[in-house]
Design an enzyme around this catalytic site. Structure first.
Site, PDB file in Angstrom:
ATOM      1  N   CYS A 134       0.828  -1.211   0.000  1.00 26.74           N
ATOM      2  CA  CYS A 134       0.000   0.000   0.000  1.00 26.74           C
ATOM      3  C   CYS A 134       0.860   1.259   0.000  1.00 26.74           C
ATOM      4  O   CYS A 134       1.400   1.646   1.041  1.00 26.74           O
ATOM      5  CB  CYS A 134      -0.913  -0.027   1.230  1.00 26.74           C
ATOM      6  SG  CYS A 134      -1.914   1.446   1.415  1.00 26.74           S
ATOM      7  N   CYS A 137      -0.600   4.094   2.224  1.00 25.06           N
ATOM      8  CA  CYS A 137      -0.387   3.953   3.671  1.00 25.06           C
ATOM      9  C   CYS A 137       1.073   4.210   4.035  1.00 25.06           C
ATOM     10  O   CYS A 137       1.367   4.875   5.021  1.00 25.06           O
ATOM     11  CB  CYS A 137      -0.727   2.541   4.150  1.00 25.06           C
ATOM     12  SG  CYS A 137      -2.115   1.772   3.333  1.00 25.06           S
ATOM     13  N   ASP A 138       2.002   3.666   3.242  1.00 24.95           N
ATOM     14  CA  ASP A 138       3.400   3.617   3.680  1.00 24.95           C
ATOM     15  C   ASP A 138       4.364   4.498   2.884  1.00 24.95           C
ATOM     16  O   ASP A 138       5.497   4.696   3.318  1.00 24.95           O
ATOM     17  CB  ASP A 138       3.895   2.158   3.635  1.00 24.95           C
ATOM     18  CG  ASP A 138       3.072   1.268   4.549  1.00 24.95           C
ATOM     19  OD1 ASP A 138       2.622   1.765   5.593  1.00 24.95           O
ATOM     20  OD2 ASP A 138       2.859   0.092   4.217  1.00 24.95           O
TER      21      ASP A 138
END
Ligand SMILES: Cc1cc2nc3c(=O)[nH]c(=O)nc-3n(C[C@H](O)[C@H](O)[C@H](O)COP(=O)(O)OP(=O)(O)OC[C@H]3O[C@@H](n4cnc5c(N)ncnc54)[C@H](O)[C@@H]3O)c2cc1C
Length: 306
Positions: A134, A137-138
């Site tokens: 992701c 997200c990261d």
């Protein structure tokens, strides 16, 4: 107090489940949607969507998810949170089990979608320590760092482009000598100085003391192995259907995606499937919502007839 017997149970709250829920509750079916993590499904981990109609400037995955949830809620769709672990789908009354709770209904729509496929090169021990599926997200953790991305389809290319907002270099490893992604994405990736294409190559391992430090890639034509020094490895090599909880209850294709006809009817009367979990030639938000509108109307007709 919510009833535990419904007209319709929808399992999975991604775009497909939320659309089916909106159609069914708007048709005044007493409907519950069961979601194990958070409504939105895969679009929660999607940075930017520019191929879903109605949003000419594009829209972020989480924003689209919020809008779908808000629209589904307008028609009194009910929600249960928990993982469906067991199903009894034969007969006139279908039942599903979430922990110690049993819900029953006249019809069920399965929209449990899919999860990212793993490389199986020992990356499990680096989950949360450099391995990610992701970028949204990261990605921000990799500001001015070098990362490896794996894959050649739309998701791999779109998400690699997003990573270039943070990372100083993205080595995009693809096992062929050309990308599968849409031409417009290919053009953007190939024109981006921060993206280095590693053609004809596969990831064979990764190492590091506390997190990913090196990713090993092998050229499939020469068999030569090279270590790329990288702080992260983002994996986008396809998806696997979330169908384990069904056991052998329904007819599936060879990859365990659920077989359903043009009305989204599965091999069991009163059980429908839509979205990424279905055996289908295209897995996108537009196809997931289109198929699940059909599934909801098919479920409505089935319930009226029984
Ligand atoms: C990084 C990324 C980028 C993408 N970019 C795009 C794009 O730009 N455009 C586009 O059109 N598509 C894109 N896609 C694909 C798109 O997200 C999917 O096609 C779409 O989300 C499918 O919707 P779905 O509802 O069928 O499944 P999912 O989104 O997978 O939702 C399934 C839901 O079911 C839940 N669930 C699973 N098992 C159970 C269970 N046993 N009990 C209860 N709940 C369960 C899951 O938690 C999940 O919330 C992208 C996907 C990814 C991963």
């Amino acid at each position: 107090m919510a009833e535990t017997h419904y007209d319709l149970i929808i399992i999975g709250g991604g775009p497909a489940g939320l659309t089916a829920g909106m159609y069914a509750s708007r048709a005044r079916l007493n409907t519950v949607l069961v979601e194990k993590v958070a409504t939105g499904g895969q679009i929660l981990i999607t940075d930017w969507i520019e191929n879903y109609p109605g949003f000419p400037e594009g829209i972020s995955g989480p924003d689209l998810s919020d809008k779908m949830l808000e629209q589904a809620r307008q028609f009194d769709l009910q929600f249960e949170y928990g993982e469906v672990e067991k199903v009894e789908l034969e007969g006139a009354v279908k039942s599903i089990t979430i922990g110690d709770k049993v819900l029953t209904a006249k019809a069920v729509i399965i929209t449990t979608g899919a999860s990212p496929r793993s490389l199986h090169v020992g990356e499990e021990k680096f989950h949360g320590k450099g391995v990610s599926y992701c970028a949204t997200c990261d990605g921000p953790f990799y500001k001015d760092k070098t990362v490896v991305a794996v894959g050649g389809g739309d998701t791999a290319v779109q998400e690699s482009l997003y990573l270039t907002k943070f990372a100083k270099k993205v080595h995009l490893v693809h096992r062929r000598d050309q990308l599968r992604a849409a031409k417009i994405l290919q053009e953007r990736a190939l024109a981006n100085d921060k993206i280095d294409m590693v053609w004809d190559s596969v990831v064979t391992g990764m190492d590091g003391l506390f997190g990913v430090e090196n990713v090993t890639v092998k050229n499939v034509k020469t068999n030569e192995e090279t270590k790329i020094a990288a702080a992260g490895c983002f994996i986008w090599i396809g998806i696997l259907p979330n169908t384990d909880f069904l056991g052998n209850a329904l007819e599936m294709d060879e990859w365990n995606f659920i077989k359903a006809d043009a009305n989204m009817a599965t091999s069991i009367p009163g059980v429908f499937a839509a979205g990424d979990v279905r055996s289908t030639p295209l897995r996108q938000i537009a196809t997931a919502v289109g198929d699940s509108a059909i599934a909801a109307i098919s479920a409505e007709h089935y319930i009226e007839g029984h």
